[in-house]
Design an enzyme around this catalytic site. Structure first.
Site, PDB file in Angstrom:
ATOM      1  N   ASN B  91      50.191  38.726  35.031  1.00 45.58           N
ATOM      2  CA  ASN B  91      49.531  37.433  34.772  1.00 45.58           C
ATOM      3  C   ASN B  91      49.484  37.089  33.285  1.00 45.58           C
ATOM      4  O   ASN B  91      48.424  36.820  32.727  1.00 45.58           O
ATOM      5  CB  ASN B  91      48.127  37.404  35.393  1.00 45.58           C
ATOM      6  CG  ASN B  91      47.191  38.426  34.784  1.00 45.58           C
ATOM      7  OD1 ASN B  91      47.629  39.407  34.203  1.00 45.58           O
ATOM      8  ND2 ASN B  91      45.905  38.194  34.923  1.00 45.58           N
ATOM      9  N   ASP B 304      42.503  48.654  35.177  1.00 41.03           N
ATOM     10  CA  ASP B 304      42.313  47.191  35.152  1.00 41.03           C
ATOM     11  C   ASP B 304      41.837  46.751  33.765  1.00 41.03           C
ATOM     12  O   ASP B 304      41.023  45.842  33.629  1.00 41.03           O
ATOM     13  CB  ASP B 304      41.352  46.722  36.246  1.00 41.03           C
ATOM     14  CG  ASP B 304      41.485  45.213  36.511  1.00 41.03           C
ATOM     15  OD1 ASP B 304      42.335  44.554  35.866  1.00 41.03           O
ATOM     16  OD2 ASP B 304      40.727  44.695  37.360  1.00 41.03           O
TER      17      ASP B 304
END
Lengths: 308, 432
Positions: B91, B304
């Protein structure tokens, strides 16, 4: 107590009562006076920082500050640098530089006043944050109940409507629990938050069953737009099941009062004949809001002299 | 800095102390009392040695948000955290949905010299969730992409998810799903429960994650594909994964360090440093995740790592971007949550933080996740488990400062990291 008023959970019964008693003293002091103004906050600056449209709350705070002789600045999201994308922090630093002694903030996002309180030295008063809290509304509601019914301890208060999205409900639940009232929340299950079982309240889905046991019934504003999100099938169905009309009002005990924080959707959650009845305290709530907000500003800003 | 290294007195997997000789990027000898003329010495002083860590889930922000992180600063954070391989999520801006973008990220990683960067390819064009990206072109590119994910968004369309699961079988790929049913999380700000009710923040229900995991394990089983589930955050998800694995479905899963340690109680501060997606959950979820990681239901710890610029966090909770830093503190959090609690031994840590993630991501081909054995590529981390320190965000290598561990005392200090025999970290300092 902190120097801010962010949540109705911030104070204990003694402090809550001090707010209410101070409001009563202010009301008594001003009663019958031709010039309804006290010199208490002369030279102090109160900023009304409103990121969300609000007529009654902003005017109430403005008038409260003016009656205490403070200098008042209204800073609204529209027509200020906020609409050009200035961050809350930069706005806070600007107000800080101008020497704001108190910032009264209304914001569409829950917790915004808590963030603001990190960035300004003055007092922050939460005038409604998102779907979180509206503590001065709870104080004025408690003040209204006490002045009408003479007590708060053991008072049976039924709050009806969109609890999920209601900052009024959250603050009232917290403050009324502190003050010893017994709260029942009535709503369609879609408009009650997950996790409500931990709140110090009874929960019911049936309004008719709750009314005969209520000393106070507080109707929450329900936005018609919630229908589009399937919280209920139609405004009519909502009104039939959860609206307060004259027939339902007749089920209340004789002395029970009907409250609404405004603005009302007449014909939706409350029928006109109920809103305009002698049981209704709606206009009184607005009037009491002024005294309560004067008490809040007075007690927070005079900090050193008053032990809070 | 290349050549031979003799590391003395280290304890592989916390076991008996040995010396390790590294030559030509590989482990040449292991044993007591080694000596090697001309080799540079590292005095291990009883440090624990583990295979270099592999992260399946890192946001390096380049291209597009170089103000928040670059491949270089992210790689430095990774090396300092004991990682030798990281998977960079897709992303970015532009999205890593073409061979060109994944090759760019891969080259930036190679140039960093600190960590192997394996780009993750987007499943759908622009993360839009409607049209498959050219997965084969990314797989065939120099970056040799094997993990595909729309992370940040869920591949919500069940038919598209099915096709993606099937399609990547042709080149041994895996779909890493960000499990979040979008209609159940419109406007969601935090875990839905007691805390969200109190704080007036829109809830992100556990069922929104679990419903997608349930759907996807059934789809993966049906078409005989591999599925990887990103950042599992709920007790119910662990149960579903346990069920799916018992059924023989080829599913793997990861959990983040923050979901192993922190709970939604932290949202009460309204400090968006605690805003993350999926959100911090409850203490019982944390316990279930720890147990799931311990028994292998959850295969891997993945950070993450999500750097954000100051202005994206120094604001209202509702206006803040979700995500928190993870690379540099991941091992410390695993030590705190899993080792000090007795849930994992050091071999378990090596398995969940290196071996299995390397296998899931296909980095075994580059020598990651191997054992500390003679002949294996010398990817390893030396850890002082007894060192405890209070985290000062200013000391982090990331460009961003959004760590949820600021001010916390954490155990474990990464003293050295070696990538193919070359130290990327020595004495706790990055070597590039």
């Amino acid at each position: 107590m902190s120097r801010h008023l962010l949540s109705a959970a911030d104070f204990d019964r003694e402090q809550a009562t001090l707010f209410l008693d101070t409001a009563a003293q202010i009301e008594a002091a001003l009663a019958g006076r031709e010039v309804k103004k006290l010199p208490t906050l002369r030279g102090r600056t109160v900023v009304n920082l409103f990121y969300e449209d609000s007529t009654r709350t902003r005017i109430s705070f403005e008038l409260a500050a003016k009656r205490l002789s403070a200098d008042v600045i209204n800073f609204s999201a529209k027509g200020s640098s906020v609409s050009k994308g200035e961050s809350l922090k930069d706005t806070a630093l600007t107000l800080e530089a101008m020497g704001a002694d108190a910032v009264v903030v209304r914001h569409s996002m829950s917790g915004a006043p808590h963030r603001l309180a990190l960035w300004v030295r003055g007092c922050v008063v939460n005038a409604g944050d998102g779907t979180h809290e509206h503590p001065t509304q709870a104080l004025l509601d408690a003040y209204t109940m006490r002045s009408r019914l003479g007590r708060l301890e053991g008072l049976r208060v039924t709050i009806v409507g969109d609890v999920l999205h209601s900052r009024v409900a959250r603050s009232n639940v917290l403050l009324l629990a502190t003050l010893g009232a017994e709260v029942t929340l009535v709503a369609p299950p879609t408009l009650l938050p997950v996790g409500i079982e931990t709140w110090p309240v009874e929960v019911a889905f049936d309004l008719d069953g709750a009314l005969p046991k209520a000393d106070v019934v507080m109707m929450l504003r329900v936005q018609r737009e919630r229908m589009a999100e399937s919280y209920f099938p139609s405004p009519r169905e909502y009104s039939r099941r959860y609206g307060l009309d004259a027939t339902r009002m007749a089920m209340l005990p004789d002395d029970a009062i009907v409250m609404h924080p405004g603005p009302m959707n007449r014909g939706m959650e409350i029928a006109a004949e109920v809103a305009d009845s002698v049981r209704s305290t709606i206009v009184e709530q607005v009037r009491n809001g002024l005294s309560v907000r004067m008490a809040v500003l007075y007690l927070l800003l005079s900090g050193a002299e008053v032990s809070l | 800095m290349t050549g031979s290294w003799l590391i003395t007195d280290i304890r592989p997997y916390g076991e008996a102390a040995v010396d390790v000789l590294i030559r030509g990027g590989h482990i040449a000898e292991i044993g007591p009392g080694l000596s090697a003329a001309g080799a540079e010495r590292i005095d291990g002083g009883g440090l624990i040695a583990l295979p270099g860590l592999v992260d399946l889930h890192t946001h390096l922000r380049e291209p597009g948000r170089e103000d928040a992180e670059t491949v270089q600063t992210g790689a430095r954070s990774a090396a300092l955290g004991g990682f030798t391989g990281v998977h960079a999520m897709a992303n970015t801006d532009p999205v890593a949905d073409t061979a060109g973008v994944v090759e760019q990220v891969w080259r930036l990683g190679r140039d960093s010299g600190l960590v192997d960067v394996a780009p993750v390819g987007a499943v759908t064009v622009g993360l839009g969730g409607t049209q498959l990206a050219e997965l084969g072109a990314m797989a065939d590119s120099a970056a040799r992409v094997r993990v595909f994910s729309d992370d940040g968004f869920c591949v919500a369309d069940p038919a598209l998810m099915r096709r993606a699961l099937e399609y990547v079988k042709a080149f041994g790929g895996v779909i890493a799903q960000h499990a979040e049913e979008p209609r159940l999380t419109v406007g969601a700000q935090m875990n839905e429960g007691v805390r969200s009710a109190q704080l007036g923040l829109t809830g992100w229900p556990a069922a929104a994650e679990e419903a997608v995991i349930a759907r996807d394990v059934l789809l993966a089983g049906h078409v005989g594909s591999r599925l990887h589930v990103c950042h599992v955050s709920t007790a119910g998800s662990v149960e579903l994964l346990r069920w799916a694995k018992a059924k023989g479905i080829d599913v793997t899963a990861e959990v983040t360090p923050h979901h192993l340690l922190l709970t939604d109680d932290l949202a009460a501060t309204y400090d968006p440093v605690y805003k993350v997606n999926p959100p911090l959950r409850t203490a019982s979820d944390v316990q279930a995740l720890r147990e799931g990681l311990a028994d292998g239901t959850i295969d891997a710890v993945a950070t993450d790592h999500a750097p954000h610029a100051v202005e994206d966090k120094e604001c209202e909770w509702g206006a803040a971007r979700p995500g928190m830093l993870g690379l540099q503190q991941a091992l410390s959090v695993v030590v705190l949550a899993m080792v000090e609690t007795g849930l994992l031994d050091w071999r378990g840590v090596a398995d969940r933080c290196s071996t299995r993630p390397a296998r899931i991501g296909g980095l075994g081909r580059d020598g990651h996740g191997g054992g500390l054995t003679v002949g294996a590529p010398a990817n390893l981390v030396l850890l002082d488990p007894a060192a405890r320190s209070i985290l000062d965000p200013a000391e982090l290598a990331s460009r961003s400062r959004n760590t949820p561990y600021a001010g916390m005392e954490l155990p474990g200090r990464v003293v050295a990291t070696l990538l193919r025999g070359r130290p990327t970290v020595l004495d706790g300092k990055a070597q590039a």
